[in-house]
Design an enzyme around this catalytic site. Sequence first.
Site, short mmCIF file in Angstrom:
data_model
loop_
_atom_site.label_atom_id
_atom_site.label_comp_id
_atom_site.label_asym_id
_atom_site.label_seq_id
_atom_site.Cartn_x
_atom_site.Cartn_y
_atom_site.Cartn_z
N CYS A 233 0.29 -6.44 -5.23
CA CYS A 233 1.67 -6.32 -4.73
C CYS A 233 2.69 -6.12 -5.85
O CYS A 233 3.82 -5.72 -5.60
CB CYS A 233 2.04 -7.55 -3.91
SG CYS A 233 2.18 -9.09 -4.87
N ASP A 277 -1.39 -12.51 4.58
CA ASP A 277 -2.34 -11.43 4.31
C ASP A 277 -3.15 -11.67 3.05
O ASP A 277 -3.64 -10.74 2.41
CB ASP A 277 -1.59 -10.09 4.21
CG ASP A 277 -0.53 -10.08 3.11
OD1 ASP A 277 -0.42 -11.08 2.36
OD2 ASP A 277 0.20 -9.08 2.99
#
Length: 315
Positions: A233, A277
């Site tokens: 990310c 997630d």
Amino acid sequence: MKKIATLAGGCFWCMIKPYTAYDGVEKVVVGYCGGDKENPTYEEVVRGNTGHYESFQVYFDDEKITYRDILNIFWKNIDPFDDGGQFVDRGNQYRTAIFYSDDEQKIEAENSKKDLEEKYGKKVCTEIIKLENFYEAEDKHQNYHIKNEGHYNMYYKRSGRYNFVKSYWDRNNIDREKLKSRLTDIQFEVTQNDMTEVPFENEYNTNFEKGIYVDIVDGKPLFSSTDKFESGCGWPAFSRPIIDTNVMERVDYSLGMQRVEVRSLNANSHLGHVFEDGPEELGGMRYCINSASVRFVPFDEMDKEGYSDYKKYVK
């Protein structure tokens, strides 16, 4: 030991979710406290004629989360200076209160209230009352934030509670000028103004050295390298906090989105957000944290910096 904390923080729908993220909290039940009528209905209580408070009970294990922790979470989700209700909800049934069940809880509540008054120099209107009764509310009101998520989110955002919590607790509990002088610009903007740093171009995204990450504001331990993983990310990602009660989670409606913000409970620093997630083998959560909100303490320096007690969390 299993214990129960009984509290009133205005609309009881809004007081359940703040407690659900903490290890040691087993369940939260909403109901009615302090009135004379036995087994009142929701319709009777909201009219304000029964003397009851909209209340809730937190069932917790005090070996994992303390009564003082429960109170600290409570204060940061209400307006304790309001004696006429809470936000858009007015009337005696929406006043705030701490209902104690024994002398130990009474003393803890009184000390906690006194600390708050001394810190802010204002009268705290939250009452401290001996618990005499608690009547569970109807089933449709239990876990309302789950059963009626859309209405809950709209109500929470528009009731005034969300704006107060953001503007008061997240802004007025520190000397901003003093803090600004000792933090870098990016550290100040992230922790105090909820800014997000640039992905991939931050200090700890690729750091997997053994150690802990502490709050840049007050040094409280927040995350361990043991729980850090590569998420792709662009920011440091952790599967969990080092200790649940060192952080708090809060719904965030900024930028036109609905997310779950992560803040440090003690210093109230904005840390980042948490998402569902993460790797399933690590519990499925991803705490996406700004590097600028934390400082890394290498394992070999933990003793010297006073973090010896936290070495057990680093493998």
